[in-house]
Write a protein that holds these residues in place. Sequence first.
Motif, PDB file in Angstrom:
ATOM      1  N   ARG A 204       4.480   6.862 -15.590  1.00 50.12           N
ATOM      2  CA  ARG A 204       3.366   7.804 -15.770  1.00 50.12           C
ATOM      3  C   ARG A 204       3.030   8.041 -17.241  1.00 50.12           C
ATOM      4  NH1 ARG A 204       2.249   9.914 -10.851  1.00 50.12           N
ATOM      5  NH2 ARG A 204       3.925  10.010  -9.342  1.00 50.12           N
TER       6      ARG A 204
ATOM      7  N   LEU B 156       2.795   4.765  -6.849  1.00 45.94           N
ATOM      8  CA  LEU B 156       2.102   4.548  -8.114  1.00 45.94           C
ATOM      9  C   LEU B 156       1.282   3.269  -8.025  1.00 45.94           C
ATOM     10  CD1 LEU B 156       5.082   5.431 -10.468  1.00 45.94           C
ATOM     11  CD2 LEU B 156       3.140   6.875  -9.869  1.00 45.94           C
ATOM     12  N   ASP B 157       0.090   3.372  -7.471  1.00 48.95           N
ATOM     13  CA  ASP B 157      -0.710   2.170  -7.261  1.00 48.95           C
ATOM     14  C   ASP B 157      -1.617   1.851  -8.440  1.00 48.95           C
ATOM     15  OD1 ASP B 157      -2.470   4.233  -6.934  1.00 48.95           O
ATOM     16  OD2 ASP B 157      -3.137   3.651  -4.942  1.00 48.95           O
ATOM     17  N   ASP B 158      -1.593   2.684  -9.459  1.00 42.88           N
ATOM     18  CA  ASP B 158      -2.472   2.459 -10.597  1.00 42.88           C
ATOM     19  C   ASP B 158      -1.718   1.989 -11.841  1.00 42.88           C
ATOM     20  OD1 ASP B 158      -1.174   4.851 -10.860  1.00 42.88           O
ATOM     21  OD2 ASP B 158      -2.844   5.890 -11.796  1.00 42.88           O
ATOM     22  N   VAL B 159      -0.514   1.466 -11.656  1.00 46.37           N
ATOM     23  CA  VAL B 159       0.276   0.971 -12.778  1.00 46.37           C
ATOM     24  C   VAL B 159       0.627  -0.497 -12.539  1.00 46.37           C
ATOM     25  CG1 VAL B 159       1.256   3.247 -13.266  1.00 46.37           C
ATOM     26  CG2 VAL B 159       2.517   1.672 -11.813  1.00 46.37           C
TER      27      VAL B 159
ATOM     28  N   ASP C 130       0.806  -1.222   0.000  1.00 46.64           N
ATOM     29  CA  ASP C 130       0.000   0.000   0.000  1.00 46.64           C
ATOM     30  C   ASP C 130       0.837   1.270   0.000  1.00 46.64           C
ATOM     31  OD1 ASP C 130      -2.348  -1.432  -0.022  1.00 46.64           O
ATOM     32  OD2 ASP C 130      -2.554  -1.392   2.167  1.00 46.64           O
TER      33      ASP C 130
END
Length: 171
Positions: A130, A76-79, A72
Amino acid sequence: MSVTRDGLVISDHGAAIAYPVPPRAVTGRTIEDVLDLSLRKHACDVRLLQDGVCPHCWSTAGLSFPRESVPDSYLLDDVPYATAACDTCWLSYPIPVAHTVLGHPAAETLYADHGFGLADAQIGPHDLARVADVVCCTSDSPAVRLTIDLGDRPLVFELDESCTVLDYWRR
């Protein structure tokens, strides 16, 4: 910015670079120099892992995709993430799939063509994680299609499950 035992903390942005920095790394260097050195070291580690060598103990190691879970605390938790791992010394950490092409000549050329350096590829608005679109493929090969778009003629990489570059081209 400040240096901690576990890495660098960039006060202005609240970001942390969790690459270990030995005490001697800061002797006689500005914090910007230490950050640059740390990011260059990380890119070298990725290249070693791509070559099957553990950057810590020099045993056999590598990268693998997919990684099922990411702590957690990662920014960058969305990659999508891969895993850097060594079975000998138990080195293991998640790495954004896009960062597995750090040091590849085509990626370095793309960044240089836009006036960016190695640090730009790892942190900030032009961070590979990103600006890259990572698509997990449904067939066996490639496992991942990675498209890096810096505004013109995106660079596309195809990677297998060990994050080895199978092919690449500019669109």
